[in-house]
Design a protein around this motif. Structure first.
Motif, PDB file in Angstrom:
ATOM      1  N   UNK A  21     -70.157 -15.934 -46.573  1.00 38.56           N
ATOM      2  CA  UNK A  21     -70.400 -16.452 -45.413  1.00 38.56           C
ATOM      3  C   UNK A  21     -71.880 -15.064 -45.100  1.00 38.56           C
ATOM      4  N   UNK A  22     -72.294 -14.299 -45.645  1.00 37.66           N
ATOM      5  CA  UNK A  22     -73.129 -13.167 -45.564  1.00 37.66           C
ATOM      6  C   UNK A  22     -74.076 -12.973 -46.427  1.00 37.66           C
ATOM      7  N   UNK A  23     -75.576 -12.739 -46.760  1.00 39.30           N
ATOM      8  CA  UNK A  23     -76.453 -13.211 -47.759  1.00 39.30           C
ATOM      9  C   UNK A  23     -76.531 -11.753 -48.454  1.00 39.30           C
ATOM     10  N   UNK A  24     -76.104 -11.067 -48.349  1.00 35.87           N
ATOM     11  CA  UNK A  24     -76.190  -9.013 -48.591  1.00 35.87           C
ATOM     12  C   UNK A  24     -75.458  -8.608 -48.473  1.00 35.87           C
ATOM     13  N   UNK A  25     -75.158  -6.949 -48.789  1.00 31.33           N
ATOM     14  CA  UNK A  25     -74.502  -5.894 -48.923  1.00 31.33           C
ATOM     15  C   UNK A  25     -73.915  -5.610 -47.539  1.00 31.33           C
ATOM     16  N   UNK A  26     -75.564  -5.093 -46.884  1.00 28.63           N
ATOM     17  CA  UNK A  26     -75.597  -4.598 -45.869  1.00 28.63           C
ATOM     18  C   UNK A  26     -74.692  -5.434 -45.035  1.00 28.63           C
ATOM     19  N   UNK A  27     -75.455  -6.625 -44.890  1.00 26.73           N
ATOM     20  CA  UNK A  27     -74.847  -7.763 -44.042  1.00 26.73           C
ATOM     21  C   UNK A  27     -73.320  -7.989 -43.317  1.00 26.73           C
ATOM     22  N   UNK A  28     -72.806  -7.953 -45.308  1.00 26.48           N
ATOM     23  CA  UNK A  28     -70.860  -7.215 -45.049  1.00 26.48           C
ATOM     24  C   UNK A  28     -70.362  -6.170 -44.368  1.00 26.48           C
ATOM     25  N   UNK A  29     -71.326  -4.625 -44.763  1.00 25.73           N
ATOM     26  CA  UNK A  29     -70.675  -4.040 -43.713  1.00 25.73           C
ATOM     27  C   UNK A  29     -71.415  -3.288 -42.298  1.00 25.73           C
ATOM     28  N   UNK A  30     -72.032  -4.597 -42.550  1.00 28.14           N
ATOM     29  CA  UNK A  30     -72.870  -4.002 -40.937  1.00 28.14           C
ATOM     30  C   UNK A  30     -72.002  -3.666 -39.818  1.00 28.14           C
ATOM     31  N   UNK A  31     -70.418  -4.395 -39.507  1.00 26.24           N
ATOM     32  CA  UNK A  31     -70.132  -4.022 -38.489  1.00 26.24           C
ATOM     33  C   UNK A  31     -69.198  -2.520 -38.721  1.00 26.24           C
ATOM     34  N   UNK A  32     -69.882  -1.527 -39.924  1.00 29.16           N
ATOM     35  CA  UNK A  32     -69.246  -0.215 -40.217  1.00 29.16           C
ATOM     36  C   UNK A  32     -70.466   0.683 -39.664  1.00 29.16           C
ATOM     37  N   UNK A  33     -70.101   1.456 -38.080  1.00 33.02           N
ATOM     38  CA  UNK A  33     -71.211   2.163 -37.853  1.00 33.02           C
ATOM     39  C   UNK A  33     -72.235   3.076 -38.721  1.00 33.02           C
ATOM     40  N   UNK A  34     -73.319   3.439 -38.795  1.00 33.26           N
ATOM     41  CA  UNK A  34     -74.211   3.967 -39.836  1.00 33.26           C
ATOM     42  C   UNK A  34     -73.645   5.875 -39.784  1.00 33.26           C
ATOM     43  N   UNK A  35     -73.286   6.005 -38.320  1.00 34.45           N
ATOM     44  CA  UNK A  35     -72.991   7.270 -37.939  1.00 34.45           C
ATOM     45  C   UNK A  35     -71.834   7.777 -38.945  1.00 34.45           C
ATOM     46  N   UNK A  36     -71.206   6.817 -39.624  1.00 30.62           N
ATOM     47  CA  UNK A  36     -69.648   7.653 -40.250  1.00 30.62           C
ATOM     48  C   UNK A  36     -70.064   6.440 -41.775  1.00 30.62           C
ATOM     49  N   UNK A  37     -71.223   6.607 -41.949  1.00 35.29           N
ATOM     50  CA  UNK A  37     -71.037   5.492 -43.524  1.00 35.29           C
ATOM     51  C   UNK A  37     -71.600   7.072 -44.110  1.00 35.29           C
TER      52      UNK A  37
END
Length: 455
Positions: free
Chosen positions: A36-52
């Motif tokens: 139910x998502x349209x991109x890999x970025x949307x798949x990992x949206x719940x992961x804060x950018x600060x820890x990526x």
């Protein structure tokens, strides 16, 4: 790690990401649509950018086979090989040199669960022999295979007792059980809704009088779990335990160091219903913590409740001996939510190791190894007491492991041992040290430990 910037075409769509990822762009889009998502970025949206992690991996450049071997030899040389006088469930036993060579024979390398008997005879054969050896050492009727290690095998036994007891969901556990095993048992029990209640210890052994009152004054007790030898190395007297437990329709579970059963009274002789533990003591190297292998044996009436593998011997349509998986419900393998346990994979390489070890040692060899450990431990204990700096914590019979109280700084003593290349026991209290001896320790090595203990 090289990322593909212009990936070549591979069938439908293009390969994306890293060279070793087989997925095409079409594959990814289908998977993303399914969740139910349209991109890999949307798949990992719940992961804060600060820890990526956005940088490059600090990986070494490519190497030749020779260079890789040299690298790992250098890394391995950093491990300090010590003369081991420690135990607590893992023991430094001798491994016959032939075992690693026999382990690699092709007939033993069938992967995963050996459903197809016609191509798995090597695997099924050694599992059958492993089961036979475990029943002989424990005195029990039935053995399985594929227990991961002694701690999880013990937790499986607790679950098995509750499954056999139906509406009973409480298991009494002796305080003399190894704390590591107890922790795993409690974890399994928590998620299975099993109530764990401890049986107090007195003078280093299970208090039978309190057990009697606990089991007779309560309902819903599915089983009682004890250890032999116990966490302090003490050989406990379990006379009367089985009768008291069975009178309340509970099951008697005994955890044992399997090598010790070559000379000690077996779980069957104590009246146990389930015998479990680790088989690492049958020649498996300590290996910095694993892998090891658990064992589980039981009375015949409990066979349908056992998790893991059970292999039987039969004959094929030509009358030749053959081995097959037997007496197991399909739920154990394909409907795991209805199974006693989720153990499904065939984790039996270490079971093969143990089988070869027992075959090489034979009954007499197993007895001699156990007797050498016993004699060495008692010699070490006696000599330490003679120094006047040590006292025995528990005045109880012990096998190859014991706990002493030291009148000095235990930490400083252990550092002195380490400076001389000795792993000198395990600190179990501020002033207490638990020491173990196996057949590998010579009199000269024991005398060296004694000398340093008195400096």
């Amino acid at each position: 790690m090289e990322k593909v910037t212009n990936p070549p075409s591979l069938g439908e769509g293009k390969r994306v990401g890293f060279r070793y990822f087989p997925h095409t762009e079409t594959d990814l889009q289908q998977m993303l649509a399914s969740v139910g998502v349209d991109s890999l970025d949307a798949l990992y949206a719940d992961i804060p950018e600060a820890i990526r992690f956005r940088g490059d991996y600090q990986l070494p450049s490519e190497m030749s086979e020779l260079e890789v071997r040299q690298l790992f030899e250098q890394l391995g040389s950093q491990n300090q090989q010590l003369m081991c006088f420690a135990g607590a469930g893992v023991y430094d036993h001798y491994t016959p040199a032939v075992i690693p060579n026999l382990l690699s024979r092709s007939e033993f390398l069938t992967s995963y669960t050996p459903y197809q008997a016609e191509i798995s005879q090597g695997t099924l054969h050694y599992i059958f022999e492993f089961q036979s050896m475990m029943t002989e050492l424990t005195g029990m009727d039935i053995s399985n295979a594929s227990m991961y290690d002694g701690t999880t095998a013990t937790a499986e036994a607790v679950m098995m007792a509750v499954a056999a007891g139906k509406k009973q969901n409480k298991v009494l556990v002796s305080e003399t059980l190894d704390p590591k095993t107890l922790a795993v048992v409690k974890t399994y029990a928590h998620f299975q809704g099993i109530d764990i209640e401890m049986i107090p210890a007195k003078d280093g052994v299970t208090d039978f009088s309190i057990l009697n009152s606990q089991i007779s004054n309560q309902t819903g007790v599915a089983g009682v779990l004890v250890q032999q030898p116990n966490r302090f190395g003490i050989v406990e007297d379990y006379t009367g335990f089985a009768d008291a437990i069975h009178a309340q329709k509970g099951l008697f579970i005994m955890n044992s160091v399997i090598a010790d059963l070559a000379v000690l009274k077996t779980p069957a002789e104590w009246g146990a219903d389930i015998a479990v533990g680790d088989a690492q003591s049958l020649g498996i190297p300590m290996q910095f913590g694993g892998p090891y292998v658990g064992y589980m044996c039981c009375t015949e009436k409990l066979i349908r409740k056992m998790p893991g593998r059970i292999v039987g011997k039969t004959v094929d349509n030509r009358g030749q001996r053959a081995f097959v998986l037997t007496l197991q419900a399909r739920e154990q393998h394909i409907r795991r939510q209805k199974a006693t346990s989720n153990i499904c994979s065939n984790q039996s390489l270490m079971a093969l190791f143990v089988t070869i070890y027992c075959s090489l040692m034979g009954k007499q060899g197993l007895k001699e190894a156990a007797q050498l450990g016993y004699a060495g431990a008692h010699y070490l204990c006696d000599e330490l007491l003679k120094t006047g700096r040590f006292t025995l914590v528990y005045d109880q019979p012990f096998f190859n492991e014991f706990v002493v109280r030291y009148d000095g700084d235990v930490d400083a003593l252990q550092r002195r041992f380490l400076d001389h290349g000795i792993f000198g026991g395990i600190k179990v209290a501020d002033d207490q040290l638990m020491l173990a001896v196996t057949e590998k320790r010579t009199k000269e090595e024991i005398d060296q430990l004694i000398k340093m203990s008195n400096e």
